[in-house]
Design a protein around this motif. Structure first.
Motif, PDB file in Angstrom:
ATOM      1  N   GLN A 106      -7.371   6.595  96.082  1.00 28.44           N
ATOM      2  CA  GLN A 106      -7.236   5.961  97.390  1.00 28.44           C
ATOM      3  C   GLN A 106      -8.141   6.644  98.409  1.00 28.44           C
ATOM      4  N   PRO A 107      -8.516   5.930  99.454  1.00 27.93           N
ATOM      5  CA  PRO A 107      -9.311   6.562 100.513  1.00 27.93           C
ATOM      6  C   PRO A 107      -8.616   7.810 101.046  1.00 27.93           C
ATOM      7  N   GLY A 108      -9.421   8.848 101.247  1.00 31.54           N
ATOM      8  CA  GLY A 108      -8.879  10.130 101.682  1.00 31.54           C
ATOM      9  C   GLY A 108      -8.496  11.050 100.545  1.00 31.54           C
ATOM     10  N   GLY A 109      -8.500  10.535  99.339  1.00 32.58           N
ATOM     11  CA  GLY A 109      -8.124  11.337  98.179  1.00 32.58           C
ATOM     12  C   GLY A 109      -9.268  12.190  97.655  1.00 32.58           C
ATOM     13  N   SER A 110      -8.996  12.872  96.548  1.00 34.05           N
ATOM     14  CA  SER A 110      -9.969  13.792  95.956  1.00 34.05           C
ATOM     15  C   SER A 110     -10.117  13.532  94.462  1.00 34.05           C
ATOM     16  N   LEU A 111     -11.293  13.841  93.979  1.00 35.07           N
ATOM     17  CA  LEU A 111     -11.578  13.826  92.543  1.00 35.07           C
ATOM     18  C   LEU A 111     -12.513  14.973  92.233  1.00 35.07           C
ATOM     19  N   ARG A 112     -12.449  15.430  91.000  1.00 35.41           N
ATOM     20  CA  ARG A 112     -13.381  16.461  90.549  1.00 35.41           C
ATOM     21  C   ARG A 112     -14.094  15.959  89.311  1.00 35.41           C
ATOM     22  N   LEU A 113     -15.398  15.865  89.382  1.00 34.60           N
ATOM     23  CA  LEU A 113     -16.224  15.470  88.254  1.00 34.60           C
ATOM     24  C   LEU A 113     -16.762  16.710  87.557  1.00 34.60           C
ATOM     25  N   SER A 114     -16.829  16.625  86.238  1.00 33.21           N
ATOM     26  CA  SER A 114     -17.399  17.714  85.457  1.00 33.21           C
ATOM     27  C   SER A 114     -18.437  17.153  84.502  1.00 33.21           C
ATOM     28  N   CYS A 115     -19.400  17.981  84.197  1.00 33.53           N
ATOM     29  CA  CYS A 115     -20.461  17.595  83.266  1.00 33.53           C
ATOM     30  C   CYS A 115     -20.729  18.776  82.339  1.00 33.53           C
ATOM     31  N   ALA A 116     -20.634  18.509  81.062  1.00 37.28           N
ATOM     32  CA  ALA A 116     -20.869  19.556  80.068  1.00 37.28           C
ATOM     33  C   ALA A 116     -22.158  19.272  79.323  1.00 37.28           C
ATOM     34  N   GLY A 117     -23.018  20.244  79.303  1.00 36.24           N
ATOM     35  CA  GLY A 117     -24.258  20.120  78.557  1.00 36.24           C
ATOM     36  C   GLY A 117     -24.129  20.781  77.199  1.00 36.24           C
ATOM     37  N   SER A 118     -24.689  20.149  76.188  1.00 35.96           N
ATOM     38  CA  SER A 118     -24.646  20.722  74.846  1.00 35.96           C
ATOM     39  C   SER A 118     -25.990  20.518  74.166  1.00 35.96           C
ATOM     40  N   GLY A 119     -26.229  21.322  73.161  1.00 35.77           N
ATOM     41  CA  GLY A 119     -27.446  21.171  72.380  1.00 35.77           C
ATOM     42  C   GLY A 119     -28.662  21.852  72.961  1.00 35.77           C
ATOM     43  N   SER A 120     -28.505  22.567  74.066  1.00 36.50           N
ATOM     44  CA  SER A 120     -29.644  23.242  74.686  1.00 36.50           C
ATOM     45  C   SER A 120     -29.663  24.716  74.311  1.00 36.50           C
ATOM     46  N   THR A 121     -30.853  25.246  74.123  1.00 36.92           N
ATOM     47  CA  THR A 121     -31.000  26.668  73.808  1.00 36.92           C
ATOM     48  C   THR A 121     -31.386  27.463  75.045  1.00 36.92           C
ATOM     49  N   PHE A 122     -31.400  26.806  76.192  1.00 35.13           N
ATOM     50  CA  PHE A 122     -31.791  27.465  77.423  1.00 35.13           C
ATOM     51  C   PHE A 122     -30.915  26.974  78.559  1.00 35.13           C
ATOM     52  N   THR A 123     -30.909  27.729  79.659  1.00 29.70           N
ATOM     53  CA  THR A 123     -30.160  27.328  80.845  1.00 29.70           C
ATOM     54  C   THR A 123     -30.997  26.370  81.670  1.00 29.70           C
ATOM     55  N   PHE A 124     -30.396  25.274  82.060  1.00 31.15           N
ATOM     56  CA  PHE A 124     -31.119  24.279  82.853  1.00 31.15           C
ATOM     57  C   PHE A 124     -31.523  24.850  84.207  1.00 31.15           C
ATOM     58  N   ASN A 125     -32.750  24.576  84.626  1.00 31.82           N
ATOM     59  CA  ASN A 125     -33.220  25.050  85.925  1.00 31.82           C
ATOM     60  C   ASN A 125     -32.371  24.478  87.058  1.00 31.82           C
ATOM     61  N   SER A 126     -32.218  23.179  87.062  1.00 37.58           N
ATOM     62  CA  SER A 126     -31.448  22.501  88.096  1.00 37.58           C
ATOM     63  C   SER A 126     -30.494  21.504  87.462  1.00 37.58           C
ATOM     64  N   MET A 127     -29.353  21.341  88.094  1.00 38.81           N
ATOM     65  CA  MET A 127     -28.386  20.325  87.669  1.00 38.81           C
ATOM     66  C   MET A 127     -27.893  19.605  88.912  1.00 38.81           C
ATOM     67  N   GLY A 128     -27.486  18.375  88.710  1.00 40.33           N
ATOM     68  CA  GLY A 128     -27.033  17.639  89.878  1.00 40.33           C
ATOM     69  C   GLY A 128     -26.302  16.365  89.517  1.00 40.33           C
ATOM     70  N   TRP A 129     -25.920  15.682  90.565  1.00 43.91           N
ATOM     71  CA  TRP A 129     -25.200  14.422  90.437  1.00 43.91           C
ATOM     72  C   TRP A 129     -25.919  13.348  91.241  1.00 43.91           C
ATOM     73  N   TYR A 130     -26.108  12.225  90.596  1.00 41.47           N
ATOM     74  CA  TYR A 130     -26.616  11.032  91.241  1.00 41.47           C
ATOM     75  C   TYR A 130     -25.519   9.971  91.184  1.00 41.47           C
ATOM     76  N   ARG A 131     -25.665   8.958  92.009  1.00 38.09           N
ATOM     77  CA  ARG A 131     -24.732   7.830  91.935  1.00 38.09           C
ATOM     78  C   ARG A 131     -25.471   6.528  92.167  1.00 38.09           C
ATOM     79  N   GLN A 132     -24.901   5.477  91.618  1.00 37.89           N
ATOM     80  CA  GLN A 132     -25.483   4.155  91.793  1.00 37.89           C
ATOM     81  C   GLN A 132     -24.362   3.147  92.002  1.00 37.89           C
ATOM     82  N   ALA A 133     -24.384   2.531  93.167  1.00 33.75           N
ATOM     83  CA  ALA A 133     -23.423   1.481  93.490  1.00 33.75           C
ATOM     84  C   ALA A 133     -24.024   0.128  93.112  1.00 33.75           C
ATOM     85  N   PRO A 134     -23.192  -0.880  92.895  1.00 35.19           N
ATOM     86  CA  PRO A 134     -23.709  -2.205  92.525  1.00 35.19           C
ATOM     87  C   PRO A 134     -24.725  -2.717  93.540  1.00 35.19           C
ATOM     88  N   GLY A 135     -25.866  -3.137  93.048  1.00 35.46           N
ATOM     89  CA  GLY A 135     -26.893  -3.690  93.916  1.00 35.46           C
ATOM     90  C   GLY A 135     -27.694  -2.681  94.690  1.00 35.46           C
TER      91      GLY A 135
END
Length: 120
Positions: free
Chosen positions: A13-42
């Motif tokens: 609901q509006p005013g509420g909270s969520l926590r997103l998590s992202c797990a990376g696997s298969g890499s032999t190195f630490t990623f330089n940068s990580m982030g979140w993008y979003r795309q709304a319809p249209g």
């Protein structure tokens, strides 16, 4: 093969909270940068928040003071704490990891996305 897997999306609901998590696997190195993008319809995909390996952060103006990004370099994970959510935050949220390997070879990995819906 590198994979990014998002979790934590859902309906809130509006005013509420969520926590997103992202797990990376298969890499032999630490990623330089990580982030979140979003795309709304249209709409085009947009950067929400990013964090460097050193902890430097960058936020879209629309989410400053409401969202907080963090990461764990040891296990290549990134999280996005989203507070005071608004209907306009409704979108598919994508995890991204990018940078350059040795010799300047770039990489750019994406998750499949997780839906966030803010509605009463």
């Amino acid at each position: 093969q590198v994979q990014l897997v998002e979790s934590g999306g859902g309906l809130v609901q509006p005013g509420g909270s969520l926590r997103l998590s992202c797990a990376g696997s298969g890499s032999t190195f630490t990623f330089n940068s990580m982030g979140w993008y979003r795309q709304a319809p249209g709409k085009q995909r947009e950067l929400v928040a990013a964090i460097t390996i050193g902890g430097g952060t960058n936020y879209a103006d629309s989410v400053k003071d409401r969202f907080s990004i963090s990461r764990n370099n040891a296990i290549n994970t990134v999280s996005l704490q989203m507070n005071n959510l608004k209907p306009e935050d409704t979108a598919v949220y994508y995890c991204n990891a990018w940078g350059q390997r040795n010799r300047g070879i770039p990489y750019d990995y994406w998750g499949r996305g997780t839906q966030v819906t803010v509605s009463s």
